[in-house]
Design a protein around this motif. Sequence first.
Motif, PDB file in Angstrom:
ATOM      1  N   MET A 121      18.150   8.233  40.448  1.00  0.00           N
ATOM      2  CA  MET A 121      18.421   8.953  39.210  1.00  0.00           C
ATOM      3  C   MET A 121      17.649   8.314  38.057  1.00  0.00           C
ATOM      4  SD  MET A 121      22.097   9.670  37.336  1.00  0.00           S
ATOM      5  CE  MET A 121      22.232   7.989  36.716  1.00  0.00           C
ATOM      6  N   ILE A 122      17.134   9.151  37.165  1.00  0.00           N
ATOM      7  CA  ILE A 122      16.515   8.655  35.945  1.00  0.00           C
ATOM      8  C   ILE A 122      17.304   9.203  34.757  1.00  0.00           C
ATOM      9  CG2 ILE A 122      14.211   8.376  36.903  1.00  0.00           C
ATOM     10  CD1 ILE A 122      13.455  11.052  35.802  1.00  0.00           C
ATOM     11  N   THR A 123      17.286   8.477  33.672  1.00  0.00           N
ATOM     12  CA  THR A 123      18.045   8.885  32.498  1.00  0.00           C
ATOM     13  C   THR A 123      17.178   9.789  31.617  1.00  0.00           C
ATOM     14  OG1 THR A 123      17.338   6.865  31.363  1.00  0.00           O
ATOM     15  CG2 THR A 123      19.462   6.812  32.507  1.00  0.00           C
ATOM     16  N   PRO A 124      17.792  10.688  30.832  1.00  0.00           N
ATOM     17  CA  PRO A 124      17.008  11.557  29.956  1.00  0.00           C
ATOM     18  C   PRO A 124      16.153  10.807  28.945  1.00  0.00           C
ATOM     19  CG  PRO A 124      19.231  12.415  30.209  1.00  0.00           C
ATOM     20  CD  PRO A 124      19.224  11.052  30.832  1.00  0.00           C
ATOM     21  N   PHE A 125      16.553   9.603  28.589  1.00  0.00           N
ATOM     22  CA  PHE A 125      15.738   8.790  27.693  1.00  0.00           C
ATOM     23  C   PHE A 125      15.999   7.317  27.965  1.00  0.00           C
ATOM     24  CE2 PHE A 125      19.678   9.673  25.471  1.00  0.00           C
ATOM     25  CZ  PHE A 125      20.044   8.468  24.900  1.00  0.00           C
ATOM     26  N   TYR A 126      15.014   6.505  27.602  1.00  0.00           N
ATOM     27  CA  TYR A 126      15.132   5.051  27.797  1.00  0.00           C
ATOM     28  C   TYR A 126      14.112   4.389  26.881  1.00  0.00           C
ATOM     29  CZ  TYR A 126      15.579   0.497  30.071  1.00  0.00           C
ATOM     30  OH  TYR A 126      15.815  -0.831  30.321  1.00  0.00           O
ATOM     31  N   HIS A 127      14.500   3.293  26.265  1.00  0.00           N
ATOM     32  CA  HIS A 127      13.570   2.510  25.463  1.00  0.00           C
ATOM     33  C   HIS A 127      14.023   1.049  25.477  1.00  0.00           C
ATOM     34  CE1 HIS A 127      16.520   2.200  22.199  1.00  0.00           C
ATOM     35  NE2 HIS A 127      16.708   3.509  22.301  1.00  0.00           N
ATOM     36  N   PRO A 128      13.127   0.114  25.199  1.00  0.00           N
ATOM     37  CA  PRO A 128      13.521  -1.301  25.151  1.00  0.00           C
ATOM     38  C   PRO A 128      14.611  -1.516  24.100  1.00  0.00           C
ATOM     39  CG  PRO A 128      11.133  -1.094  25.187  1.00  0.00           C
ATOM     40  CD  PRO A 128      11.672   0.282  24.976  1.00  0.00           C
ATOM     41  N   THR A 129      15.524  -2.397  24.419  1.00  0.00           N
ATOM     42  CA  THR A 129      16.598  -2.753  23.491  1.00  0.00           C
ATOM     43  C   THR A 129      16.680  -4.269  23.400  1.00  0.00           C
ATOM     44  OG1 THR A 129      18.164  -2.586  25.328  1.00  0.00           O
ATOM     45  CG2 THR A 129      17.969  -0.665  23.874  1.00  0.00           C
ATOM     46  N   SER A 130      17.621  -4.752  22.611  1.00  0.00           N
ATOM     47  CA  SER A 130      17.808  -6.192  22.446  1.00  0.00           C
ATOM     48  C   SER A 130      19.086  -6.645  23.143  1.00  0.00           C
ATOM     49  CB  SER A 130      17.896  -6.555  20.958  1.00  0.00           C
ATOM     50  OG  SER A 130      16.691  -6.282  20.300  1.00  0.00           O
ATOM     51  N   ILE A 131      19.155  -7.938  23.393  1.00  0.00           N
ATOM     52  CA  ILE A 131      20.383  -8.529  23.906  1.00  0.00           C
ATOM     53  C   ILE A 131      20.932  -9.477  22.846  1.00  0.00           C
ATOM     54  CG2 ILE A 131      19.689  -8.314  26.326  1.00  0.00           C
ATOM     55  CD1 ILE A 131      19.110 -11.337  26.300  1.00  0.00           C
ATOM     56  N   LEU A 132      22.242  -9.556  22.781  1.00  0.00           N
ATOM     57  CA  LEU A 132      22.913 -10.490  21.879  1.00  0.00           C
ATOM     58  C   LEU A 132      23.473 -11.631  22.722  1.00  0.00           C
ATOM     59  CD1 LEU A 132      25.259  -9.757  18.929  1.00  0.00           C
ATOM     60  CD2 LEU A 132      26.110 -11.199  20.780  1.00  0.00           C
ATOM     61  N   VAL A 133      23.251 -12.849  22.264  1.00  0.00           N
ATOM     62  CA  VAL A 133      23.770 -14.025  22.966  1.00  0.00           C
ATOM     63  C   VAL A 133      24.663 -14.803  22.002  1.00  0.00           C
ATOM     64  CG1 VAL A 133      23.231 -16.051  24.363  1.00  0.00           C
ATOM     65  CG2 VAL A 133      21.606 -14.147  24.264  1.00  0.00           C
ATOM     66  N   LEU A 134      25.904 -15.000  22.412  1.00  0.00           N
ATOM     67  CA  LEU A 134      26.885 -15.714  21.588  1.00  0.00           C
ATOM     68  C   LEU A 134      27.344 -16.973  22.316  1.00  0.00           C
ATOM     69  CD1 LEU A 134      28.922 -16.018  19.241  1.00  0.00           C
ATOM     70  CD2 LEU A 134      30.448 -14.458  20.505  1.00  0.00           C
ATOM     71  N   ASP A 135      27.080 -18.114  21.702  1.00  0.00           N
ATOM     72  CA  ASP A 135      27.491 -19.404  22.269  1.00  0.00           C
ATOM     73  C   ASP A 135      27.566 -20.411  21.130  1.00  0.00           C
ATOM     74  OD1 ASP A 135      27.457 -22.016  23.677  1.00  0.00           O
ATOM     75  OD2 ASP A 135      27.039 -20.794  25.452  1.00  0.00           O
ATOM     76  N   ASP A 136      28.592 -21.256  21.134  1.00  0.00           N
ATOM     77  CA  ASP A 136      28.722 -22.225  20.048  1.00  0.00           C
ATOM     78  C   ASP A 136      27.807 -23.436  20.239  1.00  0.00           C
ATOM     79  OD1 ASP A 136      30.218 -23.038  22.252  1.00  0.00           O
ATOM     80  OD2 ASP A 136      31.604 -24.216  21.039  1.00  0.00           O
ATOM     81  N   ASP A 137      27.019 -23.439  21.315  1.00  0.00           N
ATOM     82  CA  ASP A 137      26.089 -24.541  21.587  1.00  0.00           C
ATOM     83  C   ASP A 137      24.666 -24.106  21.194  1.00  0.00           C
ATOM     84  OD1 ASP A 137      24.496 -26.551  22.530  1.00  0.00           O
ATOM     85  OD2 ASP A 137      25.205 -26.482  24.591  1.00  0.00           O
ATOM     86  N   PRO A 138      24.144 -24.579  20.053  1.00  0.00           N
ATOM     87  CA  PRO A 138      22.796 -24.164  19.610  1.00  0.00           C
ATOM     88  C   PRO A 138      21.705 -24.527  20.609  1.00  0.00           C
ATOM     89  CG  PRO A 138      23.989 -25.297  17.835  1.00  0.00           C
ATOM     90  CD  PRO A 138      24.779 -25.504  19.099  1.00  0.00           C
ATOM     91  N   ILE A 143       5.119   1.656  32.118  1.00  0.00           N
ATOM     92  CA  ILE A 143       5.893   2.427  31.144  1.00  0.00           C
ATOM     93  C   ILE A 143       7.190   1.689  30.805  1.00  0.00           C
ATOM     94  CG2 ILE A 143       7.066   4.619  30.702  1.00  0.00           C
ATOM     95  CD1 ILE A 143       3.976   4.775  30.865  1.00  0.00           C
ATOM     96  N   VAL A 144       7.503   1.597  29.514  1.00  0.00           N
ATOM     97  CA  VAL A 144       8.726   0.899  29.092  1.00  0.00           C
ATOM     98  C   VAL A 144       9.717   1.825  28.383  1.00  0.00           C
ATOM     99  CG1 VAL A 144       7.581  -1.347  28.933  1.00  0.00           C
ATOM    100  CG2 VAL A 144       7.696   0.141  26.905  1.00  0.00           C
ATOM    101  N   GLU A 145       9.269   3.032  27.987  1.00  0.00           N
ATOM    102  CA  GLU A 145      10.212   3.980  27.406  1.00  0.00           C
ATOM    103  C   GLU A 145       9.792   5.408  27.723  1.00  0.00           C
ATOM    104  OE1 GLU A 145      10.346   4.218  22.994  1.00  0.00           O
ATOM    105  OE2 GLU A 145       8.806   2.653  23.036  1.00  0.00           O
ATOM    106  N   HIS A 146      10.801   6.305  27.763  1.00  0.00           N
ATOM    107  CA  HIS A 146      10.516   7.708  28.077  1.00  0.00           C
ATOM    108  C   HIS A 146      11.562   8.608  27.443  1.00  0.00           C
ATOM    109  CE1 HIS A 146      13.421   6.792  31.392  1.00  0.00           C
ATOM    110  NE2 HIS A 146      13.824   8.034  31.116  1.00  0.00           N
ATOM    111  N   TYR A 147      11.175   9.894  27.262  1.00  0.00           N
ATOM    112  CA  TYR A 147      12.052  10.887  26.646  1.00  0.00           C
ATOM    113  C   TYR A 147      11.757  12.239  27.291  1.00  0.00           C
ATOM    114  CZ  TYR A 147      12.020   7.133  23.212  1.00  0.00           C
ATOM    115  OH  TYR A 147      12.082   5.900  22.613  1.00  0.00           O
ATOM    116  N   ILE A 148      12.768  12.874  27.845  1.00  0.00           N
ATOM    117  CA  ILE A 148      12.565  14.187  28.431  1.00  0.00           C
ATOM    118  C   ILE A 148      12.347  15.203  27.318  1.00  0.00           C
ATOM    119  CG2 ILE A 148      15.026  14.769  28.507  1.00  0.00           C
ATOM    120  CD1 ILE A 148      14.421  16.220  31.169  1.00  0.00           C
ATOM    121  N   CYS A 149      11.494  16.178  27.568  1.00  0.00           N
ATOM    122  CA  CYS A 149      11.142  17.181  26.564  1.00  0.00           C
ATOM    123  C   CYS A 149      11.297  18.585  27.155  1.00  0.00           C
ATOM    124  CB  CYS A 149       9.700  17.006  26.097  1.00  0.00           C
ATOM    125  SG  CYS A 149       9.345  15.404  25.349  1.00  0.00           S
TER     126      CYS A 149
END
Length: 325
Positions: free
Chosen positions: A1-18, A213-219
């Motif tokens: 299965m492929i999704t109707p759209f996809y693009h790069p996103t970010s990740i959030l990292v939470l840790d009290d150890d710098p 390819i890193v992002e796509h959008y169905i048209c």
Amino acid sequence: MITPFYHPTSILVLDDDPLFLESLDFQFSDELSCQTFTRPDAALEHLRTQAPQHPDFGRYFSDCSEMDLGTTVRNGDRLLRLQLSELRSMVDDRSRHQRISVAIVDYDMPKMTGVEFCREISNLPVKTILLTGKAGLETAISAFNEGVIDCFLQKQDSNVSVSLRREIKRLQGLYFTEVSDPIRCALALQRPSFFGDPNFVKLFKDMVEANGIVEHYICASPPGVMMRDAEGNDSFILVSDIDMANDQCEAAEHRAAPQDMVQLLRSRKAQAWFPTQQGFYHPDYEAEWARYIWPAQLLPGSGAWTYSFIRHDCLVDEPLENRRA
């Protein structure tokens, strides 16, 4: 299965150890956009501020129940129109790559545990990975079974970096599967639909891998998939079925299009899309019709669909001369 759209996103990292955050950012900076936090309250504020930016069901559907469709609509029915054109507008959203799709959270923090943090964002579509030690393992298992977190990994595991890469990729895919599910379900009702054809899915995945390819959008207009690689180069898969191909041919013949063009379309070895409302040929483009026609192939294993892979930086006139030879 492929999704109707996809693009790069970010990740959030939470840790009290710098130091841990610095190490993780160093390991993933070449392949992922990381946003790091040492304080849960700051991370929560950031995620809540971003909440309205996540794809929303209402953005892609409009209520058209007031349209007069005669006896096909019964009292109480609601009609929704899928606005696929909105997907392409995502390309103009410069903040899309900064949107958080996955949060990696340390379990053991002084002011708020990782599980408590994940409960606070459970109303968001963000996927969560809990990093835990042996002391918090049972709590992590319980939180996973409850659906509070999507994954947990032991922080001290020697292979934790490998596991994180694997799970981040999986959960980013799951994020887009879930936020685009209303669109996918609506597309599944369309008959015929190339998007759900297993042969097209395989072709698409092969093209994504071969072209980086890193992002796509169905048209819908033109029908196909808009794509972009990591360098920002665009390409497009133009797709048509036999009915669409016949409509193109009939419109071209009706408007006295050049015979070379009509013959190419009839052979299904080429397909066209003109900058008109329906993509059909118009006499205004008689002198430059070759700009709007591309080599085409039948979709392997199907025969119902014809596709063209179009690079936006290619000269479309060059392959045309080859086809005439």
